[in-house]
Design an enzyme around this catalytic site. Structure first.
Site, short mmCIF file in Angstrom:
data_model
loop_
_atom_site.label_atom_id
_atom_site.label_comp_id
_atom_site.label_asym_id
_atom_site.label_seq_id
_atom_site.Cartn_x
_atom_site.Cartn_y
_atom_site.Cartn_z
N CYS A 183 -45.71 -58.28 -16.00
CA CYS A 183 -46.99 -58.96 -16.26
C CYS A 183 -47.24 -60.08 -15.25
O CYS A 183 -48.31 -60.15 -14.64
CB CYS A 183 -47.00 -59.51 -17.68
SG CYS A 183 -45.49 -60.36 -18.18
N HIS A 243 -49.42 -66.37 -20.23
CA HIS A 243 -48.80 -67.14 -19.15
C HIS A 243 -49.90 -67.88 -18.40
O HIS A 243 -51.05 -67.43 -18.39
CB HIS A 243 -48.15 -66.22 -18.12
CG HIS A 243 -47.12 -65.27 -18.64
ND1 HIS A 243 -45.97 -65.68 -19.29
CD2 HIS A 243 -47.04 -63.92 -18.58
CE1 HIS A 243 -45.23 -64.61 -19.59
NE2 HIS A 243 -45.87 -63.53 -19.19
P1 NAD Z 1 -40.84 -53.96 -27.15
O1 NAD Z 1 -39.53 -54.43 -27.62
O2 NAD Z 1 -42.08 -54.51 -27.77
O3 NAD Z 1 -40.94 -52.37 -27.21
C1 NAD Z 1 -39.91 -51.55 -26.81
C2 NAD Z 1 -39.87 -50.37 -27.76
O4 NAD Z 1 -38.90 -49.43 -27.30
C3 NAD Z 1 -39.47 -50.76 -29.19
O5 NAD Z 1 -40.36 -50.14 -30.08
C4 NAD Z 1 -38.04 -50.22 -29.32
O6 NAD Z 1 -37.73 -49.84 -30.65
C5 NAD Z 1 -38.11 -49.00 -28.41
N1 NAD Z 1 -36.79 -48.53 -27.93
C6 NAD Z 1 -35.58 -49.11 -28.06
N2 NAD Z 1 -34.62 -48.33 -27.51
C7 NAD Z 1 -35.25 -47.22 -27.04
C8 NAD Z 1 -34.81 -46.05 -26.37
N3 NAD Z 1 -33.52 -45.85 -26.11
N4 NAD Z 1 -35.73 -45.12 -26.01
C9 NAD Z 1 -37.04 -45.28 -26.28
N5 NAD Z 1 -37.50 -46.37 -26.93
C10 NAD Z 1 -36.63 -47.34 -27.29
O7 NAD Z 1 -40.85 -54.23 -25.56
P2 NAD Z 1 -42.12 -54.36 -24.61
O8 NAD Z 1 -42.55 -55.79 -24.60
O9 NAD Z 1 -43.09 -53.32 -24.96
O10 NAD Z 1 -41.46 -54.10 -23.20
C11 NAD Z 1 -41.28 -52.78 -22.70
C12 NAD Z 1 -41.15 -52.85 -21.19
O11 NAD Z 1 -42.37 -53.41 -20.66
C13 NAD Z 1 -40.03 -53.77 -20.67
O12 NAD Z 1 -39.56 -53.24 -19.44
C14 NAD Z 1 -40.76 -55.07 -20.41
O13 NAD Z 1 -40.12 -55.90 -19.47
C15 NAD Z 1 -42.07 -54.55 -19.88
N6 NAD Z 1 -43.19 -55.49 -20.00
C16 NAD Z 1 -43.35 -56.23 -21.12
C17 NAD Z 1 -44.42 -57.13 -21.18
C18 NAD Z 1 -44.61 -58.01 -22.37
O14 NAD Z 1 -45.09 -59.12 -22.21
N7 NAD Z 1 -44.32 -57.59 -23.56
C19 NAD Z 1 -45.33 -57.22 -20.13
C20 NAD Z 1 -45.16 -56.39 -19.01
C21 NAD Z 1 -44.08 -55.54 -18.95
#
Ligand code: NAD
Length: 339
Positions: free
Chosen positions: A141, A221
């Site tokens: 992000c 942010h």
């Molecule tokens: P999150 O924790 O909200 O979601 C992740 C999901 O994946 C959960 O539902 C979890 O149960 C599931 N999960 C766990 N193990 C798994 C597996 N082995 N296979 C498939 N699914 C599985 O996390 P998020 O915030 O959605 O982040 C996901 C990615 O996006 C990360 O790489 C993060 O750095 C990136 N990201 C997050 C944001 C943010 O602000 N939330 C912004 C940009 C990028």
């Protein structure tokens, strides 16, 4: 025929990516995965075919009487591409366990190391580089926010070094296991933060150093940037260029946008889940002192990367050129918001 998209991991990013994909006319979500049968799994099953991300957990879903269509391996065999939205570093494990095995194209998120993919991606900056690739990483992000702004400026003006400070929301609103109740945490204490090097994975020729701090807030942010100008530029030149980019929204303190709290209050009225897909730049923050251009922007961490994931699909499958893809994505997601 529509592109068949699988979403592996249905959390903050996964649920938004799935909805954004299902709003496009050239792609469809053929299934999403959940690890456990919680309320999020029940909600997911209302809209999508549900698969179990961790095959050993299949019986837990049966016990909870949530209908599933199979495991992640069943889903991947039916899909043209998978968007991995699992937690940081789990995407790399999924690649080894499944994506390589089934020879499927995969998009990873910014929590993965850059070397998980062939290209670190931002639609405005390097759409062409993702064309035909098997593995692409949509940068995080903060990096997406920085890259969009710096790319837009550097395409229009001669710029030199970039110095940026990230004031980061500590966790997303739903996260109840960690946080920062009362304090400001330099993260890291020593320079640089990882954001500068991450920007360089997309824009390798930018001279950038970043610092970052975590703050006890969950909304957005804020980035404070100082960009060296290498030619004569006026504030209105910068305003005009930013106004022309639909993924950047200029707001004004005069309109009452005095903080991220007010920005989100506005977004609550105009977008589902108050998702802001655009960089939100304060008009009055654009100032020039000597050769230094100053800009302050706010980034909604939960939403900013969503359009980029959609565009990455079209680039990797070579089904649209850059401008066509960006325009399609923007139209389907209602970008930009009209104030
Ligand atoms: P999150 O924790 O909200 O979601 C992740 C999901 O994946 C959960 O539902 C979890 O149960 C599931 N999960 C766990 N193990 C798994 C597996 N082995 N296979 C498939 N699914 C599985 O996390 P998020 O915030 O959605 O982040 C996901 C990615 O996006 C990360 O790489 C993060 O750095 C990136 N990201 C997050 C944001 C943010 O602000 N939330 C912004 C940009 C990028």
């Amino acid at each position: 025929m529509k592109v068949r998209v699988a979403v592996n991991g249905f959390g903050t990013i996964g649920k938004r990516v799935a909805e954004a994909v299902s709003l496009q006319d050239d792609m469809e979500v053929i299934g999403v995965t959940k690890t456990k049968p919680d309320f999020e799994a029940k909600l997911a099953a209302k809209h999508y075919d549900l698969y179990v991300a961790i095959p050993e957990n299949l019986s837990k879903f049966e016990k909870a009487e949530i209908e599933v269509k199979g495991t992640v391996e069943d889903l991947l065999q039916k899909a043209d591409i998978v968007i991995d939205c699992s937690p940081n570093k789990v995407g790399a494990e999924n690649k080894k366990l499944y994506y390589e095995k089934y020879g499927i194209k995969a998009i990873f998120q910014g929590g993965e190391k850059a070397n998980v993919a062939e290209v670190s991606f931002n639609a405005l900056a390097n759409y062409e580089k993702a064309k035909g690739k098997r593995y692409v990483r949509v940068v995080s992000c903060n990096t997406t926010g920085l890259v969009r702004l710096i790319h837009t400026l550097k395409t229009n003006f001669k710029i030199g070094r970039v110095r940026a400070t990230m004031l980061r929301r500590v966790v997303d609103p739903k996260e109840d296991k960690k946080g920062l109740v009362n304090g400001i945490m330099p993260d890291p204490v020593a320079i640089p933060s990882h954001h500068g090097p991450d920007v360089k994975t997309v824009l390798p020729d930018v001279d950038i150093v970043t610092t970052a701090f975590k703050l006890p807030t969950t909304l957005m942010h804020v980035h404070s940037l100082c960009i060296e100008l290498k030619e004569n530029v006026t504030v209105s030149d910068v305003v005009n260029v930013l106004e022309d980019e639909p993924r950047i929204l200029l707001i004004s303190e005069e309109d009452g946008f005095t903080s991220t709290a007010k920005i989100i209050e506005f977004a609550r009225e105009v977008r589902k889940r108050y998702d802001l897909f655009e960089n939100i730049v304060w008009r009055e923050s654009i100032g020039i002192d000597g050769n230094d251009l100053f800009i302050t922007q706010a980034i909604h961490q939960e939403a900013i990367v969503i359009p980029e994931n959609v565009d990455a699909i079209r680039a990797m499958l070579e089904i649209a050129e850059k401008d066509e893809s960006i325009e399609k994505t923007n139209t389907a997601l209602g970008i930009p918001i009209k104030i």
